[in-house]
Design an enzyme around this catalytic site. Structure first.
Site, PDB file in Angstrom:
ATOM      1  N   SER A 185      33.812  42.826  36.257  1.00  0.00           N
ATOM      2  CA  SER A 185      33.934  41.529  36.919  1.00  0.00           C
ATOM      3  C   SER A 185      32.643  41.021  37.552  1.00  0.00           C
ATOM      4  O   SER A 185      32.531  39.840  37.827  1.00  0.00           O
ATOM      5  CB  SER A 185      35.027  41.598  37.988  1.00  0.00           C
ATOM      6  OG  SER A 185      34.726  42.603  38.931  1.00  0.00           O
ATOM      7  N   HIS A 213      39.786  40.782  33.160  1.00  0.00           N
ATOM      8  CA  HIS A 213      38.892  39.684  32.758  1.00  0.00           C
ATOM      9  C   HIS A 213      38.781  39.545  31.236  1.00  0.00           C
ATOM     10  O   HIS A 213      38.044  38.687  30.767  1.00  0.00           O
ATOM     11  CB  HIS A 213      37.499  39.904  33.355  1.00  0.00           C
ATOM     12  CG  HIS A 213      37.478  39.740  34.839  1.00  0.00           C
ATOM     13  ND1 HIS A 213      37.317  38.520  35.462  1.00  0.00           N
ATOM     14  CD2 HIS A 213      37.654  40.643  35.837  1.00  0.00           C
ATOM     15  CE1 HIS A 213      37.374  38.676  36.772  1.00  0.00           C
ATOM     16  NE2 HIS A 213      37.571  39.960  37.025  1.00  0.00           N
ATOM     17  N   LYS A 244      43.910  35.129  36.190  1.00  0.00           N
ATOM     18  CA  LYS A 244      42.662  34.652  35.607  1.00  0.00           C
ATOM     19  C   LYS A 244      42.983  33.771  34.385  1.00  0.00           C
ATOM     20  O   LYS A 244      43.268  32.604  34.543  1.00  0.00           O
ATOM     21  CB  LYS A 244      41.746  35.822  35.324  1.00  0.00           C
ATOM     22  CG  LYS A 244      41.537  36.607  36.647  1.00  0.00           C
ATOM     23  CD  LYS A 244      40.574  37.715  36.575  1.00  0.00           C
ATOM     24  CE  LYS A 244      40.656  38.629  37.789  1.00  0.00           C
ATOM     25  NZ  LYS A 244      40.456  37.995  39.087  1.00  0.00           N
TER      26      LYS A 244
END
Ligand SMILES: Cc1ncc(COP(=O)(O)O)c(C=O)c1O
Length: 415
Positions: A185, A213, A244
């Site tokens: 990240s 991610h 996300k």
């Protein structure tokens, strides 16, 4: 002596930040206009620090499903699934996740953070061993601490160091569980998953991958790095978040391991917290459908990431090693990072400041996340603003500045 005396240094730093017009760790958006634009104190800003990778927060189908759910099921569940029951939506989302990953079992948690707490603190018992990549997210460290396993770290993205650590544990009783991330990240680098899998296979360890991610970002169908590297069969647990690419909140774990379902009555971060509200569950289920049915979003995201990455490299910025949707510019120190961030915001560009202990190797970062919803014009504008601000704080020599800030209003993002 005050209870907070132990935070004296942090308090001084925070007071200093609070005295500024903009505090990078306490920014308030007055209006969110779209996945890529907002208003902050009467300023129209381009958003480049949101993790909204596919831009699904404002997708009409996602928003409609959330509204429908709140009308039919109310605002919240008011309790945990174990004590107060599940709603149909929780089970439907778990089935959708299991189907997406082609796994038998899926479990939804109230945040991605809790998914790591819930899985790691439970699957690793007192005599077991968790072997973590050194750059692991705080939730992985905290999940390891919450359980009672022995914790070992291996050097970031270093399969040889992992092999060494596992060899040392070879004769030691207990299961060995290796934990890595898909895309890290802070610097946006990916794990060398094929090599790590080989080490895992040789040692007989289990493998957990956090695809927070990389879900919706990597892989032929967006399942993440394990899919992209074609090693899904060697991954025992995939953990991820809805916050996300899916634009909501919540976390999950999928697995094929027999006995997985016992976690529902063994994992404290699953059992002792309220379940996700109906609107969030419905929005996430709809977002997962969008992720699956619109591969063009993933392609657009990759194009945008490459464009931003190469634009900033051309300007002379030092970035993370790969052009993924997390693009981090390495700053010389924390003060420069904060000044750079402030100047960008004054100029109409919102990014993130990331500082130690959240960052690897004590780095001060200006962190950006690209969205599929960014237009080409917006990416170019961001690069041009970096050039302008970079020259202002003398981070890049004037000779390297070739970009001009495009004139006119920021356009509303399309796909
Ligand atoms: C790798 C990783 N895992 C887990 C999380 C936690 O997810 P959430 O913020 O959805 O709780 C994050 C959040 O940034 C993350 O980067």
């Amino acid at each position: 002596m005050s209870l907070f005396e132990k935070f004296a240094h942090l308090t001084a730093v925070y007071r200093d930040l609070e005295s500024r017009t903009f505090n990078p760790f306490n920014i308030a958006f007055d209006v969110i206009l779209s996945p890529t634009e907002a208003m902050i104190q009467d300023r129209h800003v381009l958003l480049l620090g949101t993790n909204n990778y596919l831009g699904l927060t404002h997708d009409p189908a996602v928003v409609e499903q959330a509204i429908e759910a709140i009308r039919h099921f109310g605002s919240g569940t008011t309790g945990s699934r174990i004590a107060n029951g599940s709603y149909d939506g929780h089970m439907r989302l778990e089935r959708a996740l299991a189907d997406f990953y082609g796994r038998r079992f899926a479990m939804v948690f109230s945040t991605g953070y809790q998914a790591n707490l819930g899985i790691l603190s439970t699957i690793a018992g007192k005599n077991d061993h968790l072997i973590l990549d050194a750059d692991s997210h705080a939730s992985i460290y905290d999940g390891s601490r919450l359980g009672h396993a022995q914790v070992t770290r291996f050097r970031h993205n270093d399969p040889d160091d992992l092999a060494r650590r596992l060899r040392r544990l070879a004769g030691v009783p207990g299961d060995k569980i290796v934990v890595v991330e898909g895309i890290y990240s802070m610097l946006g680098d990916t794990a060398p998953l094929r090599e790590l899998v080989e080490v895992k296979r040789e040692s007989g360890a289990y493998l957990v991958i956090d695809e927070a991610h990389s879900l919706g970002v990597l892989g032929e169908t967006g399942r993440g790095l394990a899919e992209a590297e074609q090693v899904e069969a060697d991954v025992d647990f995939i953990v991820g978040t809805f916050s996300k690419s899916l634009g909501g909140v919540g976390g999950f774990c999928v697995s094929d391991l027999d006995g997985f379902e016992v976690l529902r009555v063994a994992s404290r971060p699953y059992m002792f917290t309220a379940s996700l509200p109906p609107a969030v569950i419905a929005a996430t289920t709809a977002a997962l459908h969008q992720l699956r049915s619109r591969p063009a979003l993933r392609r657009q995201l990759a194009d945008n990431a490459k464009r931003l990455y190469s634009g900033l490299i051309d300007l002379g910025f030092e970035l993370g090693p790969e052009p993924n949707p997390i693009v981090s510019a390495i700053m010389p120190d924390a003060q420069t990072a904060i000044t750079f961030w402030t100047n960008l915001l004054q100029a109409g560009l919102y990014t993130n400041v990331s500082l130690p202990p959240a960052t690897p190797r004590g780095l001060a970062l200006l962190r950006m996340s690209v969205s599929a919803a960014h237009t080409r014009h917006q990416i170019d504008r961001a690069i041009a603003l970096f050039a302008e601000v970079g020259r202002g704080v003398e981070l890049i020599p004037a000779a390297r500045i070739s970009h001009q800030v495009p004139r006119g209003e920021i356009t509303i993002a399309g796909e």
